[in-house]
Design a protein around this motif. Structure first.
Motif, PDB file in Angstrom:
ATOM      1  N   MET A   1      98.284  78.866  12.843  1.00 28.61           N
ATOM      2  CA  MET A   1      98.694  77.490  12.015  1.00 28.61           C
ATOM      3  C   MET A   1      97.386  76.879  11.385  1.00 28.61           C
ATOM      4  SD  MET A   1     101.454  74.773  12.333  1.00 28.61           S
ATOM      5  CE  MET A   1     102.828  75.303  11.359  1.00 28.61           C
ATOM      6  N   LYS A   2      96.726  76.328  10.369  1.00 27.77           N
ATOM      7  CA  LYS A   2      95.549  75.654   9.711  1.00 27.77           C
ATOM      8  C   LYS A   2      95.688  74.499  10.149  1.00 27.77           C
ATOM      9  CE  LYS A   2      93.221  79.630   8.427  1.00 27.77           C
ATOM     10  NZ  LYS A   2      92.648  80.259   9.368  1.00 27.77           N
ATOM     11  N   HIS A   3      94.919  72.831  10.338  1.00 29.36           N
ATOM     12  CA  HIS A   3      95.392  72.366  10.253  1.00 29.36           C
ATOM     13  C   HIS A   3      93.792  71.341   8.750  1.00 29.36           C
ATOM     14  CE1 HIS A   3      98.368  71.835  12.676  1.00 29.36           C
ATOM     15  NE2 HIS A   3      97.977  72.724  13.770  1.00 29.36           N
ATOM     16  N   PRO A   4      94.184  71.242   8.164  1.00 33.26           N
ATOM     17  CA  PRO A   4      93.377  70.724   7.860  1.00 33.26           C
ATOM     18  C   PRO A   4      93.134  69.641   8.062  1.00 33.26           C
ATOM     19  CG  PRO A   4      94.853  70.931   6.021  1.00 33.26           C
ATOM     20  CD  PRO A   4      95.533  71.687   7.614  1.00 33.26           C
ATOM     21  N   PHE A   5      91.434  68.270   8.056  1.00 36.14           N
ATOM     22  CA  PHE A   5      91.454  67.304   7.692  1.00 36.14           C
ATOM     23  C   PHE A   5      90.173  66.859   6.565  1.00 36.14           C
ATOM     24  CE2 PHE A   5      91.699  68.571  12.180  1.00 36.14           C
ATOM     25  CZ  PHE A   5      92.540  67.933  13.065  1.00 36.14           C
ATOM     26  N   HIS A   6      89.848  65.666   6.095  1.00 34.68           N
ATOM     27  CA  HIS A   6      89.502  65.628   4.745  1.00 34.68           C
ATOM     28  C   HIS A   6      88.819  64.588   5.255  1.00 34.68           C
ATOM     29  CE1 HIS A   6      91.565  68.547   2.700  1.00 34.68           C
ATOM     30  NE2 HIS A   6      92.746  68.071   3.573  1.00 34.68           N
ATOM     31  N   LEU A   7      87.591  63.947   4.940  1.00 38.89           N
ATOM     32  CA  LEU A   7      86.454  62.608   4.946  1.00 38.89           C
ATOM     33  C   LEU A   7      86.191  62.638   3.552  1.00 38.89           C
ATOM     34  CD1 LEU A   7      84.251  62.036   7.612  1.00 38.89           C
ATOM     35  CD2 LEU A   7      83.086  62.382   5.495  1.00 38.89           C
ATOM     36  N   LYS A   8      86.039  61.544   2.805  1.00 42.28           N
ATOM     37  CA  LYS A   8      86.135  60.945   1.635  1.00 42.28           C
ATOM     38  C   LYS A   8      84.819  59.999   2.291  1.00 42.28           C
ATOM     39  CE  LYS A   8      90.149  61.231  -0.901  1.00 42.28           C
ATOM     40  NZ  LYS A   8      90.460  60.689  -1.649  1.00 42.28           N
ATOM     41  N   ALA A   9      83.340  60.071   1.813  1.00 43.83           N
ATOM     42  CA  ALA A   9      81.961  59.432   1.842  1.00 43.83           C
ATOM     43  C   ALA A   9      81.957  58.882   0.590  1.00 43.83           C
ATOM     44  CB  ALA A   9      80.362  60.939   2.799  1.00 43.83           C
ATOM     45  N   VAL A  10      80.776  57.934   0.786  1.00 45.40           N
ATOM     46  CA  VAL A  10      80.349  57.225  -0.715  1.00 45.40           C
ATOM     47  C   VAL A  10      78.343  56.492   0.733  1.00 45.40           C
ATOM     48  CG1 VAL A  10      80.000  55.119  -2.086  1.00 45.40           C
ATOM     49  CG2 VAL A  10      82.218  55.929  -2.012  1.00 45.40           C
ATOM     50  N   TRP A  11      77.350  57.027  -0.363  1.00 43.25           N
ATOM     51  CA  TRP A  11      76.200  56.812  -0.154  1.00 43.25           C
ATOM     52  C   TRP A  11      75.633  55.683  -1.119  1.00 43.25           C
ATOM     53  CZ3 TRP A  11      74.469  56.389   4.770  1.00 43.25           C
ATOM     54  CH2 TRP A  11      73.083  56.102   5.218  1.00 43.25           C
ATOM     55  N   ASN A  12      75.266  55.158  -0.780  1.00 49.93           N
ATOM     56  CA  ASN A  12      74.550  53.811  -1.208  1.00 49.93           C
ATOM     57  C   ASN A  12      73.383  53.237  -1.434  1.00 49.93           C
ATOM     58  OD1 ASN A  12      77.318  52.851  -2.327  1.00 49.93           O
ATOM     59  ND2 ASN A  12      77.829  51.883  -0.691  1.00 49.93           N
ATOM     60  N   GLY A  13      72.585  54.077  -2.033  1.00 48.27           N
ATOM     61  CA  GLY A  13      71.204  53.923  -2.310  1.00 48.27           C
ATOM     62  C   GLY A  13      70.126  55.394  -1.493  1.00 48.27           C
ATOM     63  N   GLY A  14      69.023  55.231  -1.024  1.00 47.58           N
ATOM     64  CA  GLY A  14      68.473  55.226   0.204  1.00 47.58           C
ATOM     65  C   GLY A  14      68.207  55.854   1.430  1.00 47.58           C
ATOM     66  N   ASP A  22      85.488  56.746   4.986  1.00 51.80           N
ATOM     67  CA  ASP A  22      87.293  57.259   4.919  1.00 51.80           C
ATOM     68  C   ASP A  22      87.750  58.669   5.882  1.00 51.80           C
ATOM     69  OD1 ASP A  22      89.992  56.764   5.129  1.00 51.80           O
ATOM     70  OD2 ASP A  22      89.648  55.961   3.695  1.00 51.80           O
ATOM     71  N   ALA A  23      88.248  58.734   7.041  1.00 49.64           N
ATOM     72  CA  ALA A  23      88.963  59.866   7.194  1.00 49.64           C
ATOM     73  C   ALA A  23      90.197  59.682   8.511  1.00 49.64           C
ATOM     74  CB  ALA A  23      88.129  60.823   8.570  1.00 49.64           C
ATOM     75  N   GLY A  24      91.314  58.845   7.005  1.00 48.74           N
ATOM     76  CA  GLY A  24      92.429  59.086   7.907  1.00 48.74           C
ATOM     77  C   GLY A  24      92.188  57.850   9.052  1.00 48.74           C
ATOM     78  N   GLY A  25      92.438  58.111  10.162  1.00 50.61           N
ATOM     79  CA  GLY A  25      92.337  56.914  11.361  1.00 50.61           C
ATOM     80  C   GLY A  25      90.941  56.105  11.312  1.00 50.61           C
ATOM     81  N   LEU A  26      89.265  57.382  11.044  1.00 49.26           N
ATOM     82  CA  LEU A  26      88.441  56.877  11.416  1.00 49.26           C
ATOM     83  C   LEU A  26      87.970  56.071   9.960  1.00 49.26           C
ATOM     84  CD1 LEU A  26      86.059  56.655  12.634  1.00 49.26           C
ATOM     85  CD2 LEU A  26      85.188  58.969  12.236  1.00 49.26           C
ATOM     86  N   LYS A  27      88.042  55.127   9.572  1.00 51.90           N
ATOM     87  CA  LYS A  27      87.223  54.248   8.231  1.00 51.90           C
ATOM     88  C   LYS A  27      86.375  53.148   9.322  1.00 51.90           C
ATOM     89  CE  LYS A  27      91.839  53.727   5.955  1.00 51.90           C
ATOM     90  NZ  LYS A  27      91.846  54.851   6.849  1.00 51.90           N
ATOM     91  N   THR A  28      84.898  54.100   8.412  1.00 50.81           N
ATOM     92  CA  THR A  28      84.085  53.076   8.959  1.00 50.81           C
ATOM     93  C   THR A  28      82.877  52.772   7.892  1.00 50.81           C
ATOM     94  OG1 THR A  28      82.729  52.223  11.033  1.00 50.81           O
ATOM     95  CG2 THR A  28      82.785  54.595  10.414  1.00 50.81           C
ATOM     96  N   VAL A  29      81.209  52.052   7.928  1.00 52.37           N
ATOM     97  CA  VAL A  29      80.325  52.092   7.868  1.00 52.37           C
ATOM     98  C   VAL A  29      79.563  52.519   8.336  1.00 52.37           C
ATOM     99  CG1 VAL A  29      78.666  50.707   7.239  1.00 52.37           C
ATOM    100  CG2 VAL A  29      80.963  49.614   7.130  1.00 52.37           C
ATOM    101  N   ILE A  30      78.392  53.892   7.669  1.00 48.58           N
ATOM    102  CA  ILE A  30      77.906  54.755   8.736  1.00 48.58           C
ATOM    103  C   ILE A  30      76.203  54.437   8.129  1.00 48.58           C
ATOM    104  CG2 ILE A  30      79.326  56.582   8.404  1.00 48.58           C
ATOM    105  CD1 ILE A  30      77.925  57.848   6.061  1.00 48.58           C
TER     106      ILE A  30
END
Length: 148
Positions: A1-14, A22-30
């Motif tokens: 059985m495979k369990h997919p995990f997803h992450l969405k990222a946005v980078w603003n600038g250089g 945003d990866a579900g339970g993990l939402k933070t600034v990087i």
């Protein structure tokens, strides 16, 4: 059985900007850490890899102790990572896990020995440790004591 995990990222600038993940339970600034010349806001890949390795190790250890019939009074962990920067090449070199397992005051010598063995085995069993094997050195320095 495979369990997919997803992450969405946005980078603003250089390079010295920041982004958001945003990866579900993990939402933070990087951003890049201050120690590496960045703004140091939120978290960074170095901390996240250490966090992934540490939490995977800790959860694996807790499960292995439970399956072995050992219920610690407390189970804590301190982990440290070393990143080398040479000639502007960043290398994640090493992770050291320092679990502290406090067993009941009446724990037997066999339980203490088993807890220490499991502390080392958990590192070998953790999927993050296995994923970085051969690239990042991982060491486990357990402290196994009894409650007073």
């Amino acid at each position: 059985m495979k369990h997919p995990f997803h992450l969405k990222a946005v980078w603003n600038g250089g390079r010295n900007s920041e982004g958001h993940i945003d990866a579900g339970g993990l939402k933070t600034v990087i951003s890049i850490p201050q120690e590496m010349g960045g703004p140091g806001t939120g978290t960074n890949p170095d901390e996240m890899l250490l966090g992934a390795a540490a939490t995977c190790y800790l959860i694996t250890l807790a499960a292995m102790l439970e399956r072995s019939g050992i219920t610690p009074e407390s189970l804590t962990l301190e982990s440290e990572a070393t990143v080398d920067v040479t000639n502007n090449v960043f290398t994640y070199e090493r992770i050291v896990h320092k679990p502290r397992i406090v067993l009941k005051a009446d724990a037997t010598a066999a339980e203490l020995t088993k807890a220490e063995r499991l502390a080392h085995k958990a590192e070998e069993s953790c999927m993050i440790s296995r994923a970085v094997a051969g690239n990042v050195g991982i060491e486990t320095l357990p402290s196994i004591v009894t409650a007073e």
